[in-house]
Design a protein around this motif. Sequence first.
Motif, PDB file in Angstrom:
ATOM      1  N   UNK A 163       0.851  -1.190   0.000  1.00 39.64           N
ATOM      2  CA  UNK A 163       0.000   0.000   0.000  1.00 39.64           C
ATOM      3  C   UNK A 163       0.888   1.242   0.000  1.00 39.64           C
ATOM      4  N   UNK A 164       0.573   2.181  -0.883  1.00 47.47           N
ATOM      5  CA  UNK A 164       1.232   3.488  -0.915  1.00 47.47           C
ATOM      6  C   UNK A 164       0.174   4.565  -0.715  1.00 47.47           C
ATOM      7  N   UNK A 165       0.544   5.645  -0.046  1.00 47.72           N
ATOM      8  CA  UNK A 165      -0.324   6.815   0.050  1.00 47.72           C
ATOM      9  C   UNK A 165       0.228   7.907  -0.864  1.00 47.72           C
ATOM     10  N   UNK A 166      -0.655   8.476  -1.672  1.00 49.75           N
ATOM     11  CA  UNK A 166      -0.294   9.562  -2.587  1.00 49.75           C
ATOM     12  C   UNK A 166      -1.033  10.818  -2.136  1.00 49.75           C
ATOM     13  N   UNK A 167      -0.262  11.820  -1.753  1.00 53.08           N
ATOM     14  CA  UNK A 167      -0.823  13.060  -1.228  1.00 53.08           C
ATOM     15  C   UNK A 167      -0.199  14.231  -1.979  1.00 53.08           C
ATOM     16  N   UNK A 168      -0.873  15.369  -1.968  1.00 51.01           N
ATOM     17  CA  UNK A 168      -0.327  16.509  -2.690  1.00 51.01           C
ATOM     18  C   UNK A 168      -0.840  17.812  -2.091  1.00 51.01           C
ATOM     19  N   UNK A 169      -0.160  18.902  -2.435  1.00 53.01           N
ATOM     20  CA  UNK A 169      -0.645  20.253  -2.160  1.00 53.01           C
ATOM     21  C   UNK A 169      -1.002  20.458  -0.685  1.00 53.01           C
ATOM     22  N   UNK A 193       0.154   2.196   8.357  1.00 54.25           N
ATOM     23  CA  UNK A 193       1.572   2.044   8.048  1.00 54.25           C
ATOM     24  C   UNK A 193       1.778   1.600   6.590  1.00 54.25           C
ATOM     25  N   UNK A 194       1.418   2.462   5.621  1.00 51.31           N
ATOM     26  CA  UNK A 194       1.698   2.119   4.227  1.00 51.31           C
ATOM     27  C   UNK A 194       3.199   1.965   4.012  1.00 51.31           C
ATOM     28  N   UNK A 195       3.566   1.353   2.899  1.00 56.04           N
ATOM     29  CA  UNK A 195       4.989   1.153   2.618  1.00 56.04           C
ATOM     30  C   UNK A 195       5.714   2.479   2.426  1.00 56.04           C
ATOM     31  N   UNK A 196       4.996   3.490   1.934  1.00 57.56           N
ATOM     32  CA  UNK A 196       5.611   4.798   1.708  1.00 57.56           C
ATOM     33  C   UNK A 196       4.519   5.822   1.433  1.00 57.56           C
ATOM     34  N   UNK A 197       4.897   7.090   1.570  1.00 60.94           N
ATOM     35  CA  UNK A 197       4.046   8.218   1.199  1.00 60.94           C
ATOM     36  C   UNK A 197       4.728   8.961   0.051  1.00 60.94           C
ATOM     37  N   UNK A 198       3.978   9.212  -1.009  1.00 60.55           N
ATOM     38  CA  UNK A 198       4.470   9.973  -2.155  1.00 60.55           C
ATOM     39  C   UNK A 198       3.754  11.313  -2.152  1.00 60.55           C
ATOM     40  N   UNK A 199       4.511  12.400  -2.048  1.00 65.02           N
ATOM     41  CA  UNK A 199       3.923  13.744  -2.028  1.00 65.02           C
ATOM     42  C   UNK A 199       4.328  14.480  -3.298  1.00 65.02           C
ATOM     43  N   UNK A 200       3.331  14.863  -4.105  1.00 62.35           N
ATOM     44  CA  UNK A 200       3.615  15.424  -5.424  1.00 62.35           C
ATOM     45  C   UNK A 200       3.534  16.953  -5.451  1.00 62.35           C
ATOM     46  N   UNK A 221       0.413  12.952  -9.922  1.00 63.20           N
ATOM     47  CA  UNK A 221       0.594  14.401  -9.878  1.00 63.20           C
ATOM     48  C   UNK A 221      -0.371  15.030  -8.881  1.00 63.20           C
ATOM     49  N   UNK A 222      -0.336  16.354  -8.808  1.00 61.32           N
ATOM     50  CA  UNK A 222      -1.216  17.115  -7.935  1.00 61.32           C
ATOM     51  C   UNK A 222      -1.672  18.376  -8.640  1.00 61.32           C
TER      52      UNK A 222
END
Length: 246
Positions: free
Chosen positions: A6-12, A34-41, A191-192
């Motif tokens: 699981x990944x979390x994708x967050x932005x702005x 506890x996702x494997x990682x957070x990606x912030x765009x 993207x965001x």
Amino acid sequence: MSGKTVLYHVSDLHFGYEDRQALDWFAAEVERERPAAVICTGDLTMRGTAKEFALAAEWLMHLPVPVSIEPGNHDVPYYHMMLRRLARPYAHFHALKHRLGSEIALPEVAVVSLKTIARAQLRLNWSKGRVSQGDLDATLHGLAHHRDVPLKLVACHHPLVEANTHATASTRGGKRALAALARAGAGAVLSGHVHDPFDKVVEVDGQTIRIVGAGTLSQRLRSSRPSFNRLVLDGAGDFSVEVKTL
């Protein structure tokens, strides 16, 4: 939680005009699952100031999982700090990236950055996207380095093509870049920027690729509530997206 990644994708996030309730909610979700990682765009800050980056750093570094960040158009010094914008536009961002150690290393997915912002452009609105050939080449090199990874995700701030959202990206060179990324084996572009989530499969120059946008955790709402994307990877190069809304 299942055995799938699981990944979390967050932005702005827009520290300086952030929504503290939304940030607390997101942090609690990260702590719970506890996702494997957070990606912030991108668009960590509102005006790219040292104070705003300090607030962003404090929050991001308390997340208990690896975090990757991309620069957004708000993450460079604003127009009233033109000398700093032109001379050292990415200093605060690179310092934060170094502190986070933001490289996601997972066997089933590679996250490759694509820069879509510029310190200046030959148009009035510098907030819009731009992909230079040099920045695209760097991303293509990164994709080639990860050619054997089942899923390759490209992370950037601006949508490379429009996604029928209220706000637009108007990314120069975006269509060309998207076709090149598809040919290079990218599974999707995250993207965001537009502050509303989307998930679309598009065809560009005969190439098919998925584009996924995250909403915002700031007070700068458009057509939707504060949200983030929950990505679940199947291990074979595909993933599902669930939009989580406050």
